[in-house]
Design a protein around this motif. Structure first.
Motif, PDB file in Angstrom:
ATOM      1  N   LEU A 115     -38.102 -37.381 -63.837  1.00 49.72           N
ATOM      2  CA  LEU A 115     -36.870 -36.593 -63.801  1.00 49.72           C
ATOM      3  C   LEU A 115     -36.791 -35.746 -62.530  1.00 49.72           C
ATOM      4  CD1 LEU A 115     -36.622 -35.416 -67.525  1.00 49.72           C
ATOM      5  CD2 LEU A 115     -35.233 -37.162 -66.386  1.00 49.72           C
ATOM      6  N   ILE A 116     -37.898 -35.131 -62.143  1.00 50.61           N
ATOM      7  CA  ILE A 116     -37.909 -34.320 -60.926  1.00 50.61           C
ATOM      8  C   ILE A 116     -37.593 -35.190 -59.713  1.00 50.61           C
ATOM      9  CG2 ILE A 116     -39.397 -32.994 -59.356  1.00 50.61           C
ATOM     10  CD1 ILE A 116     -40.811 -31.904 -61.880  1.00 50.61           C
ATOM     11  N   HIS A 117     -38.208 -36.360 -59.660  1.00 52.91           N
ATOM     12  CA  HIS A 117     -37.986 -37.274 -58.529  1.00 52.91           C
ATOM     13  C   HIS A 117     -36.512 -37.705 -58.458  1.00 52.91           C
ATOM     14  CE1 HIS A 117     -38.800 -40.343 -55.564  1.00 52.91           C
ATOM     15  NE2 HIS A 117     -38.198 -41.236 -56.348  1.00 52.91           N
ATOM     16  N   GLU A 118     -35.943 -38.052 -59.606  1.00 52.08           N
ATOM     17  CA  GLU A 118     -34.537 -38.479 -59.620  1.00 52.08           C
ATOM     18  C   GLU A 118     -33.593 -37.326 -59.292  1.00 52.08           C
ATOM     19  OE1 GLU A 118     -32.907 -41.176 -62.302  1.00 52.08           O
ATOM     20  OE2 GLU A 118     -34.795 -42.224 -62.663  1.00 52.08           O
ATOM     21  N   ALA A 119     -33.876 -36.147 -59.813  1.00 52.38           N
ATOM     22  CA  ALA A 119     -33.020 -34.988 -59.531  1.00 52.38           C
ATOM     23  C   ALA A 119     -33.108 -34.595 -58.062  1.00 52.38           C
ATOM     24  CB  ALA A 119     -33.413 -33.808 -60.414  1.00 52.38           C
ATOM     25  N   ASP A 120     -34.269 -34.778 -57.471  1.00 54.26           N
ATOM     26  CA  ASP A 120     -34.430 -34.464 -56.054  1.00 54.26           C
ATOM     27  C   ASP A 120     -33.588 -35.414 -55.194  1.00 54.26           C
ATOM     28  OD1 ASP A 120     -35.434 -33.150 -53.792  1.00 54.26           O
ATOM     29  OD2 ASP A 120     -37.137 -34.526 -53.642  1.00 54.26           O
ATOM     30  N   GLY A 121     -33.517 -36.665 -55.595  1.00 56.82           N
ATOM     31  CA  GLY A 121     -32.766 -37.648 -54.817  1.00 56.82           C
ATOM     32  C   GLY A 121     -31.276 -37.679 -55.111  1.00 56.82           C
ATOM     33  N   LYS A 122     -30.933 -37.628 -56.384  1.00 53.78           N
ATOM     34  CA  LYS A 122     -29.525 -37.800 -56.782  1.00 53.78           C
ATOM     35  C   LYS A 122     -28.793 -36.486 -57.026  1.00 53.78           C
ATOM     36  CE  LYS A 122     -30.407 -42.201 -59.141  1.00 53.78           C
ATOM     37  NZ  LYS A 122     -30.386 -42.861 -60.446  1.00 53.78           N
ATOM     38  N   ARG A 123     -29.553 -35.422 -57.223  1.00 57.62           N
ATOM     39  CA  ARG A 123     -28.986 -34.112 -57.578  1.00 57.62           C
ATOM     40  C   ARG A 123     -28.089 -34.213 -58.812  1.00 57.62           C
ATOM     41  NH1 ARG A 123     -32.335 -30.318 -55.587  1.00 57.62           N
ATOM     42  NH2 ARG A 123     -32.893 -30.874 -53.498  1.00 57.62           N
ATOM     43  N   ALA A 124     -26.882 -33.672 -58.791  1.00 63.20           N
ATOM     44  CA  ALA A 124     -26.019 -33.614 -59.978  1.00 63.20           C
ATOM     45  C   ALA A 124     -25.631 -35.004 -60.482  1.00 63.20           C
ATOM     46  CB  ALA A 124     -24.774 -32.789 -59.687  1.00 63.20           C
ATOM     47  N   ALA A 125     -25.616 -35.994 -59.609  1.00 61.59           N
ATOM     48  CA  ALA A 125     -25.267 -37.355 -60.028  1.00 61.59           C
ATOM     49  C   ALA A 125     -26.273 -37.903 -61.037  1.00 61.59           C
ATOM     50  CB  ALA A 125     -25.189 -38.274 -58.810  1.00 61.59           C
ATOM     51  N   ALA A 126     -27.485 -37.374 -61.039  1.00 58.43           N
ATOM     52  CA  ALA A 126     -28.502 -37.820 -61.989  1.00 58.43           C
ATOM     53  C   ALA A 126     -28.061 -37.583 -63.434  1.00 58.43           C
ATOM     54  CB  ALA A 126     -29.821 -37.108 -61.721  1.00 58.43           C
ATOM     55  N   LEU A 127     -27.263 -36.536 -63.649  1.00 60.43           N
ATOM     56  CA  LEU A 127     -26.801 -36.220 -65.009  1.00 60.43           C
ATOM     57  C   LEU A 127     -25.841 -37.267 -65.578  1.00 60.43           C
ATOM     58  CD1 LEU A 127     -26.342 -32.364 -64.721  1.00 60.43           C
ATOM     59  CD2 LEU A 127     -28.014 -33.583 -66.133  1.00 60.43           C
ATOM     60  N   HIS A 128     -25.365 -38.163 -64.726  1.00 57.53           N
ATOM     61  CA  HIS A 128     -24.466 -39.226 -65.176  1.00 57.53           C
ATOM     62  C   HIS A 128     -25.181 -40.577 -65.259  1.00 57.53           C
ATOM     63  CE1 HIS A 128     -21.260 -36.343 -64.859  1.00 57.53           C
ATOM     64  NE2 HIS A 128     -21.610 -36.097 -63.602  1.00 57.53           N
ATOM     65  N   ASP A 129     -26.475 -40.566 -64.992  1.00 53.91           N
ATOM     66  CA  ASP A 129     -27.290 -41.777 -65.032  1.00 53.91           C
ATOM     67  C   ASP A 129     -27.877 -41.931 -66.436  1.00 53.91           C
ATOM     68  OD1 ASP A 129     -28.977 -43.906 -64.550  1.00 53.91           O
ATOM     69  OD2 ASP A 129     -30.325 -42.823 -63.209  1.00 53.91           O
ATOM     70  N   ALA A 130     -27.640 -43.084 -67.062  1.00 55.16           N
ATOM     71  CA  ALA A 130     -28.092 -43.314 -68.443  1.00 55.16           C
ATOM     72  C   ALA A 130     -29.616 -43.242 -68.559  1.00 55.16           C
ATOM     73  CB  ALA A 130     -27.577 -44.658 -68.941  1.00 55.16           C
ATOM     74  N   ALA A 131     -30.333 -43.785 -67.591  1.00 56.36           N
ATOM     75  CA  ALA A 131     -31.797 -43.749 -67.641  1.00 56.36           C
ATOM     76  C   ALA A 131     -32.311 -42.318 -67.525  1.00 56.36           C
ATOM     77  CB  ALA A 131     -32.382 -44.620 -66.530  1.00 56.36           C
ATOM     78  N   PHE A 132     -31.687 -41.519 -66.664  1.00 52.05           N
ATOM     79  CA  PHE A 132     -32.062 -40.114 -66.500  1.00 52.05           C
ATOM     80  C   PHE A 132     -31.849 -39.354 -67.815  1.00 52.05           C
ATOM     81  CE2 PHE A 132     -31.237 -35.683 -65.521  1.00 52.05           C
ATOM     82  CZ  PHE A 132     -32.253 -35.365 -64.634  1.00 52.05           C
ATOM     83  N   LEU A 133     -30.701 -39.574 -68.420  1.00 49.10           N
ATOM     84  CA  LEU A 133     -30.398 -38.894 -69.686  1.00 49.10           C
ATOM     85  C   LEU A 133     -31.334 -39.341 -70.800  1.00 49.10           C
ATOM     86  CD1 LEU A 133     -26.496 -38.845 -69.549  1.00 49.10           C
ATOM     87  CD2 LEU A 133     -28.061 -36.904 -69.276  1.00 49.10           C
ATOM     88  N   SER A 134     -31.639 -40.622 -70.852  1.00 46.15           N
ATOM     89  CA  SER A 134     -32.549 -41.138 -71.871  1.00 46.15           C
ATOM     90  C   SER A 134     -33.933 -40.510 -71.734  1.00 46.15           C
ATOM     91  CB  SER A 134     -32.646 -42.657 -71.753  1.00 46.15           C
ATOM     92  OG  SER A 134     -33.588 -43.161 -72.666  1.00 46.15           O
ATOM     93  N   THR A 135     -34.422 -40.428 -70.502  1.00 44.25           N
ATOM     94  CA  THR A 135     -35.718 -39.802 -70.251  1.00 44.25           C
ATOM     95  C   THR A 135     -35.672 -38.311 -70.573  1.00 44.25           C
ATOM     96  OG1 THR A 135     -36.164 -41.437 -68.525  1.00 44.25           O
ATOM     97  CG2 THR A 135     -37.530 -39.468 -68.511  1.00 44.25           C
ATOM     98  N   SER A 136     -34.546 -37.667 -70.269  1.00 45.70           N
ATOM     99  CA  SER A 136     -34.385 -36.244 -70.594  1.00 45.70           C
ATOM    100  C   SER A 136     -34.484 -36.017 -72.099  1.00 45.70           C
ATOM    101  CB  SER A 136     -33.038 -35.726 -70.093  1.00 45.70           C
ATOM    102  OG  SER A 136     -32.942 -35.819 -68.704  1.00 45.70           O
ATOM    103  N   TYR A 137     -33.805 -36.860 -72.867  1.00 40.42           N
ATOM    104  CA  TYR A 137     -33.850 -36.725 -74.329  1.00 40.42           C
ATOM    105  C   TYR A 137     -35.251 -37.014 -74.871  1.00 40.42           C
ATOM    106  CZ  TYR A 137     -28.777 -36.352 -74.143  1.00 40.42           C
ATOM    107  OH  TYR A 137     -27.498 -35.941 -73.866  1.00 40.42           O
ATOM    108  N   SER A 138     -35.947 -37.946 -74.240  1.00 34.36           N
ATOM    109  CA  SER A 138     -37.328 -38.223 -74.652  1.00 34.36           C
ATOM    110  C   SER A 138     -38.203 -36.998 -74.410  1.00 34.36           C
ATOM    111  CB  SER A 138     -37.886 -39.420 -73.885  1.00 34.36           C
ATOM    112  OG  SER A 138     -37.185 -40.588 -74.204  1.00 34.36           O
TER     113      SER A 138
END
Length: 182
Positions: A115-138
């Motif tokens: 999640l940190i790696h994706e947020a560093d690269g995508k910033r706010a766009a990560a919140l619209h990524d299904a894989a990012f959200l799935s990992t967040s919920y996990s």
């Protein structure tokens, strides 16, 4: 005879054990709170720094305090009359503690790093990524599971349910049978 703790030593180790569990539980609550806050981030900076703070909580309040809780719990079990496998509640706490630590190492740490790696690269766009959200919920589910498990372990430490573990030994049963015949 096996080594037994003096009363003062036992009290000291119990104090360290309880404080480490409190820190571990507090860290899990912080992870759940920050994780919920992360999902409501208004911008990429807020998302990234919330995740970065979760990493600090993981390192400072969870990793080492979980290890201290395990080690002090082992010391208290081995060096008092409780024993590791004399009572169900002690064995359950040992199994759950090891399971939580292994789950944290194997899954939660990886999820947080991802999640940190994706947020560093995508910033706010990560919140619209299904894989990012799935990992967040996990990660949030893992934090909730940690909290529930620690509350359960605290309760069984207080109430000491389930009684003693009965030994099942063929030799013991044979000796009883031989005595009964006399």
């Amino acid at each position: 005879m096996a080594f037994k703790l003096s009363m003062k030593s036992k009290q000291f180790i119990v104090t360290i054990h309880v404080l480490s569990v409190v820190c571990w539980l507090g860290g899990a609550v912080c992870m759940l709170t920050l994780g919920s806050h992360m999902l409501l981030a208004d911008n990429g900076e807020q998302l990234y720094y919330t995740l970065d703070n979760m990493h600090v909580v993981d390192v400072v309040l969870i990793r080492y305090t979980a290890l201290v809780a395990l080690l002090t719990g082992l010391a208290l079990s081995l060096w008092t009359n409780w024993g590791l496998f004399k009572y169900y509640w002690v064995a359950i706490k040992l199994i759950l503690t090891v399971a939580l630590i292994l789950f944290g190492i194997k899954y939660m740490s990886d999820w947080l790093s991802q999640l940190i790696h994706e947020a560093d690269g995508k910033r706010a766009a990560a919140l619209h990524d299904a894989a990012f959200l799935s990992t967040s919920y996990s990660l949030l589910g893992g934090a909730a599971a940690n909290i529930l498990a620690m509350v359960f372990m605290t309760a069984i430490s207080y109430f000491k349910p389930f009684g003693k573990i009965k030994k099942r030994s063929g030799k013991h049963e044979t000796k009883l049978t031989a005595r009964e015949e006399r």
